[in-house]
Design a protein around this motif. Structure first.
Motif, mmCIF file in Angstrom:
data_model
loop_
_atom_site.group_PDB
_atom_site.id
_atom_site.type_symbol
_atom_site.label_atom_id
_atom_site.label_comp_id
_atom_site.label_asym_id
_atom_site.label_seq_id
_atom_site.Cartn_x
_atom_site.Cartn_y
_atom_site.Cartn_z
ATOM 1 N N TRP A 1 0.839 -1.182 0.000
ATOM 2 C CA TRP A 1 0.000 0.000 0.000
ATOM 3 C C TRP A 1 0.878 1.237 0.000
ATOM 4 N N ASP A 2 0.742 2.066 -1.048
ATOM 5 C CA ASP A 2 1.506 3.306 -1.182
ATOM 6 C C ASP A 2 0.713 4.422 -0.507
ATOM 7 N N ALA A 3 1.282 4.930 0.605
ATOM 8 C CA ALA A 3 0.555 5.949 1.364
ATOM 9 C C ALA A 3 0.471 7.270 0.616
ATOM 10 N N GLN A 4 1.492 7.619 -0.176
ATOM 11 C CA GLN A 4 1.477 8.895 -0.882
ATOM 12 C C GLN A 4 0.411 8.924 -1.970
ATOM 13 N N ASP B 1 -12.347 -14.113 12.219
ATOM 14 C CA ASP B 1 -10.954 -13.669 12.250
ATOM 15 C C ASP B 1 -10.773 -12.255 11.720
ATOM 16 N N ARG B 2 -11.859 -11.615 11.250
ATOM 17 C CA ARG B 2 -11.724 -10.338 10.555
ATOM 18 C C ARG B 2 -11.251 -9.228 11.493
ATOM 19 N N ASP B 3 -11.836 -9.140 12.688
ATOM 20 C CA ASP B 3 -11.449 -8.076 13.620
ATOM 21 C C ASP B 3 -10.001 -8.230 14.063
ATOM 22 N N ARG B 4 -9.596 -9.445 14.318
ATOM 23 C CA ARG B 4 -8.209 -9.675 14.754
ATOM 24 C C ARG B 4 -7.216 -9.281 13.670
ATOM 25 N N LEU B 5 -7.520 -9.584 12.406
ATOM 26 C CA LEU B 5 -6.627 -9.209 11.311
ATOM 27 C C LEU B 5 -6.607 -7.695 11.115
ATOM 28 N N SER B 6 -7.763 -7.040 11.282
ATOM 29 C CA SER B 6 -7.807 -5.580 11.171
ATOM 30 C C SER B 6 -6.930 -4.932 12.239
ATOM 31 N N ASP B 7 -6.972 -5.486 13.454
ATOM 32 C CA ASP B 7 -6.125 -4.959 14.532
ATOM 33 C C ASP B 7 -4.649 -5.136 14.201
ATOM 34 N N SER B 8 -4.298 -6.251 13.552
ATOM 35 C CA SER B 8 -2.900 -6.490 13.191
ATOM 36 C C SER B 8 -2.420 -5.481 12.156
ATOM 37 N N ILE B 9 -3.239 -5.206 11.150
ATOM 38 C CA ILE B 9 -2.862 -4.223 10.121
ATOM 39 C C ILE B 9 -2.754 -2.830 10.734
ATOM 40 N N ARG B 10 -3.684 -2.501 11.628
ATOM 41 C CA ARG B 10 -3.655 -1.186 12.274
ATOM 42 C C ARG B 10 -2.419 -1.054 13.165
ATOM 43 N N ALA B 11 -2.054 -2.123 13.852
ATOM 44 C CA ALA B 11 -0.862 -2.084 14.706
ATOM 45 C C ALA B 11 0.405 -1.894 13.886
ATOM 46 N N ALA B 12 0.444 -2.506 12.698
ATOM 47 C CA ALA B 12 1.613 -2.333 11.833
ATOM 48 C C ALA B 12 1.744 -0.883 11.381
ATOM 49 N N ARG B 13 0.618 -0.208 11.122
ATOM 50 C CA ARG B 13 0.678 1.187 10.697
ATOM 51 C C ARG B 13 1.046 2.115 11.851
ATOM 52 N N ASP B 14 0.580 1.800 13.042
ATOM 53 C CA ASP B 14 0.797 2.691 14.183
ATOM 54 C C ASP B 14 2.183 2.537 14.797
ATOM 55 N N ASP B 15 2.678 1.303 14.880
ATOM 56 C CA ASP B 15 3.920 1.047 15.612
ATOM 57 C C ASP B 15 5.140 0.909 14.718
ATOM 58 N N SER B 16 4.968 0.811 13.432
ATOM 59 C CA SER B 16 6.077 0.615 12.485
ATOM 60 C C SER B 16 6.867 -0.652 12.804
ATOM 61 N N THR B 17 6.219 -1.627 13.353
ATOM 62 C CA THR B 17 6.872 -2.893 13.656
ATOM 63 C C THR B 17 6.249 -3.982 12.803
ATOM 64 N N GLN B 18 6.938 -5.089 12.749
ATOM 65 C CA GLN B 18 6.440 -6.216 11.968
ATOM 66 C C GLN B 18 5.423 -6.984 12.794
ATOM 67 N N THR B 19 4.293 -7.222 12.228
ATOM 68 C CA THR B 19 3.229 -7.959 12.911
ATOM 69 C C THR B 19 2.858 -9.178 12.086
ATOM 70 N N THR C 1 5.496 -1.692 8.266
ATOM 71 C CA THR C 1 5.320 -0.307 7.833
ATOM 72 C C THR C 1 6.676 0.353 7.642
ATOM 73 N N VAL C 2 6.813 1.129 6.556
ATOM 74 C CA VAL C 2 8.028 1.889 6.263
ATOM 75 C C VAL C 2 7.710 3.370 6.413
ATOM 76 N N ARG C 3 8.545 4.084 7.214
ATOM 77 C CA ARG C 3 8.336 5.505 7.445
ATOM 78 C C ARG C 3 9.562 6.299 7.004
ATOM 79 N N ASP C 4 9.375 7.608 6.755
ATOM 80 C CA ASP C 4 10.497 8.470 6.420
ATOM 81 C C ASP C 4 11.143 9.001 7.694
ATOM 82 N N SER C 5 12.123 9.897 7.529
ATOM 83 C CA SER C 5 12.844 10.419 8.689
ATOM 84 C C SER C 5 11.957 11.239 9.615
ATOM 85 N N ASP C 6 10.854 11.772 9.115
ATOM 86 C CA ASP C 6 9.934 12.570 9.935
ATOM 87 C C ASP C 6 8.853 11.721 10.584
ATOM 88 N N GLY C 7 8.882 10.429 10.348
ATOM 89 C CA GLY C 7 7.887 9.543 10.939
ATOM 90 C C GLY C 7 6.627 9.379 10.131
#
Length: 558
Positions: free
Chosen positions: A216-219, A255-273, A295-301
Motif C-alpha cells: 500500500w503506497d501511502a502517498q 478472524d476479521r477483527d483480529r486481522l484488522s487490529d494487526s494491520i492497524r498495529a503495523a501502521r501505528d507502531d512501524s513494527t512487523q506484525t 510499515t516503512v516511514r520516512d525520517s519525519d515519521g
C-alpha cells in the motif's frame, strides 16, 4: 575549368602562339592534372593516412610542379615584347589562375608553392629580361601578388585545418552519440528483459512457494496485490480492484477483527506484525493463511508504505495437528505398554518364584543322593528359571525407563569391591569361553547405585567375553582424575562392531540383527544406566584390539 581557362588563353594569344607550343603546354597541364588526381585517389584509399607522409608530400608537389610548368610555359610563349596591353592581359589571366589555385591547393602548401612558382616564374623572367618600364611594373605587381596570395594561402590553410579538425571532431562526436544511443538502447532492452525475467521468476516462486505479497503506497493511496495473493484468497488475478476493504471481505468473519487490529498495529507502531486467519473458499474447505505486515516511514515519521506477505499454512497446520494427535496416541500406547509390562512382570514373577523354590528343593543334598536325574533336572530348572527372572527384571527396567519412573539410589562405593564382585559373577562365562581376564589393582571410589553399577560391570564383561574369539586376553584397569573414574576393558583381539574410532556402543536395536539374545537387551539397558549415572561409554581401536572406556563421576551423578 582549368582546361576552359587554357582554351581561353589559346584564343586570346592565337596570333603569338604556335601549334607545338599549345600542344606542349596542354600536354604538361593534362599530365600534371591526371597525375595529381591519381595520387589523390591513392592517398584517400590508404588504410593508414599517416604512413609515408613525406613521400606523398613530394609526389603531390611534383605533380603540381608539372601542372604549373604547363601554365608557366604558356605564359612564356604568350608574352609579347613591347606590347604592354597584351602583357597586362596575360598578367591578369595568370593572377586569376593563381587565385583559383589558392582555393584548390591551399590545403597542401607544398603543392601550392610549387604550382605558383612554376606558373609565375617564366613570365616574370620574361618581364625582367625585357626590362621595359611596363614589364618591370608588371613583374613588381606579380611579386606583390605572389606575396599576398601566399599570406592568403597560409590563412586559408589554417582555416582548412581548423575546419577539418572540427569536421573530424563532429564526426567523432556523432559516432560517439550513435554508439551511446545504441548502448542505451541495448541497456534498455537488457533491463526490460531482466525485469521481465525477474517478474516471471518472482511470480513462479510465489506460485511454487504458495506465497503472495501486497503493498500500500501511502502517498498515492494505491494498493497492489500480486497474482498469487489473488489466488490465495480465492480470486482470479486482477478480477477485482485491490484494497484493504476487499481483502478483509474475504476473511472469515470470526478472524476479521483480529486481522484488522494487526494491520492497524503495523501502521501505528512501524513494527512487523503477524496474524493467522482463515479464508472461506467457495466450494472448498477454509484455507489457513499467515500474514506478515510491516510499515516503512520516512525520517519525519510519516508513513511511506505498508507492505506484507501472505502464505498458505493450511497443510502445515493440518500436519502439526496430525502430529499432535499421533503423539498423544503414541503416548497413550506407550503408557499402556508400560503398564502391561509392569503387570506382566508382576504376574510372571509370582509363579516363577514358586518354580525357583521347588527347584532349589530338588537340588538339596538330601534329595540329590536319592535320585541323580532329579538333581540334574532340578539344576536345569533352577538355571532356566533364574535366566527367565533376569529377563523379567530387564523388561521391568525398560518399562520404568520409558515411563520416566527410573530412580537411582546413589552411595559412595569402592571401585575394587564392585569390580571383584562383577568378575566373580562372570567366572562361569569366562571359563566356558576359554578367554583370560586380568584385573589390575584398583583404587578409588565412585558415587553410584550399588545394584545398577554391578549390572553395568557384569553386562560389559559378558558382552566382551561373548564377542571374543577363543583364547582372547582381556584386561581391566582403572584410572581416576578430579572429575571421573575411568574403568577401561582392553581386548587383545578386535571385537566385532566395537573397533573403530571412539563412539558410543550400539543400542539394542542396532545389535539385535547379529546378536539376537538377551545380552543385546541388557546392553541397551546398560547404556541407559550409564547415562543416568552421568557417565559415558565409548570404544576405540587400540594396538590391533579394542579398548572400551567406562567413565563414572566421582561426585554426585547428574
Amino acid at each position: 575549368m582549368a582546361f576552359l581557362f587554357m582554351a581561353g588563353l589559346f584564343a586570346a594569344f592565337w596570333n603569338s602562339l604556335q601549334i607545338w607550343q599549345m600542344a606542349l603546354t596542354f600536354g604538361l597541364n593534362l599530365a600534371g592534372t591526371l597525375w595529381f588526381d591519381h595520387l589523390r585517389r591513392g592517398f584517400a584509399a590508404r588504410p593508414d593516412p599517416f604512413a609515408a607522409a613525406r613521400s606523398w608530400t613530394n609526389r603531390f608537389a611534383l605533380a603540381s610542379a608539372v601542372t604549373g610548368a604547363g601554365w608557366g610555359l604558356l605564359g612564356w610563349f604568350s608574352f609579347v615584347p613591347n606590347d604592354f596591353e597584351s602583357q597586362i592581359t596575360l598578367g591578369f589571366a595568370l593572377c586569376g589562375l593563381i587565385t583559383l589555385s589558392v582555393l584548390t591547393r591551399s590545403v597542401h602548401l607544398p603543392s601550392y608553392y610549387t604550382f605558383m612558382i612554376t606558373t609565375l616564374a617564366p613570365p616574370l623572367i620574361r618581364c625582367l629580361v625585357e626590362s621595359s618600364a611596363g614589364a618591370l611594373t608588371i613583374a613588381f605587381c606579380g611579386l606583390v601578388f605572389a606575396i599576398f596570395t601566399s599570406i592568403w594561402s597560409h590563412n586559408a590553410h589554417d582555416k582548412e585545418l581548423r575546419s577539418a579538425a572540427l569536421r573530424l571532431r563532429n564526426a567523432e562526436l556523432l559516432q560517439e552519440i550513435d554508439q551511446a544511443r545504441k548502448m542505451a538502447e541495448a541497456a534498455r532492452d537488457v533491463a526490460e528483459e531482466n525485469y521481465r525475467r525477474t517478474l516471471d521468476s518472482l511470480q513462479n516462486a510465489q506460485r511454487i512457494g504458495n506465497v503472495g505479497n501486497w503493498d500500500w503506497d501511502a502517498q498515492r493511496d494505491t494498493t497492489f496485490w500480486s497474482d498469487q495473493f489473488y489466488r490465495l484468497i480465492g480470486l482470479a488475478p486482477g478480477s477485482i480492484q485491490a484494497s484493504t476493504e476487499a481483502f478483509l471481505a474475504r476473511v472469515h468473519p470470526e478472524d476479521r477483527d483480529r486481522l484488522s487490529d494487526s494491520i492497524r498495529a503495523a501502521r501505528d507502531d512501524s513494527t512487523q506484525t503477524t496474524a493467522e486467519f482463515r479464508v472461506a473458499i467457495p466450494g472448498g474447505e477454509p484455507r489457513i493463511l499467515l500474514a506478515v505486515n510491516e510499515t516503512v516511514r520516512d525520517s519525519d515519521g510519516e508513513i511511506l508504505r505498508v507492505a506484507g506477505t501472505l502464505r498458505d499454512v493450511t497443510r502445515q497446520r493440518n500436519y502439526e495437528n496430525a502430529l499432535i494427535k499421533a503423539k498423544s496416541e503414541a503416548e497413550r500406547a506407550s503408557l499402556a505398554k508400560t503398564n502391561f509390562l509392569g503387570n506382566l512382570s508382576h504376574e510372571l514373577r509370582t509363579p516363577l518364584n514358586a518354580v525357583i523354590g521347588f527347584a532349589e528343593i530338588l537340588t538339596l543334598p538330601q534329595l540329590r543322593a536319592g535320585s541323580a536325574k532329579a538333581a540334574e533336572y532340578g539344576a536345569l530348572i533352577l538355571k532356566s528359571s533364574r535366566h527367565l527372572l533376569a529377563l523379567i527384571d530387564d523388561l521391568l527396567d525398560i518399562a520404568q525407563i520409558e515411563a520416566g519412573h527410573f530412580a537411582l539410589r546413589p552411595e559412595q562405593l569402592d571401585v575394587s569391591t564392585a569390580i571383584a564382585a562383577a568378575v566373580t559373577q562372570v567366572q562361569p562365562v569366562l571359563q566356558q569361553s576359554g578367554c583370560q581376564l586380568a584385573v589390575s589393582d584398583t583404587h578409588g571410589s565412585v558415587v553410584a547405585d550399588r545394584r545398577r553399577l554391578q549390572q553395568i560391570l557384569v553386562t560389559l564383561l559378558e558382552e566382551a567375553i561373548q564377542l571374543s574369539p577363543a583364547g582372547n586376553r582381556l584386561a581391566l584397569t582403572t584410572a581416576a582424575d578430579n572429575a571421573a573414574m575411568r574403568i577401561t576393558l582392553t581386548s587383545q583381539a578386535a571385537l566385532p562392531a566395537i573397533t573403530g574410532e571412539a563412539r558410543p556402543l550400539h543400542s539394542f536395536e542396532q545389535r539385535a540383527p547379529y546378536h539376537a539374545s538377551d545380552l543385546a537387551l541388557r546392553l541397551a539397558i546398560m547404556q541407559e544406566l550409564v547415562r543416568h549415572h552421568g557417565g559415558s561409554l565409548q570404544s576405540e581401536a587400540a594396538a590391533g584390539g579394542t579398548a572400551i572406556h567406562l567413565r563414572l563421576p566421582v561426585a554426585s551423578p547428574v
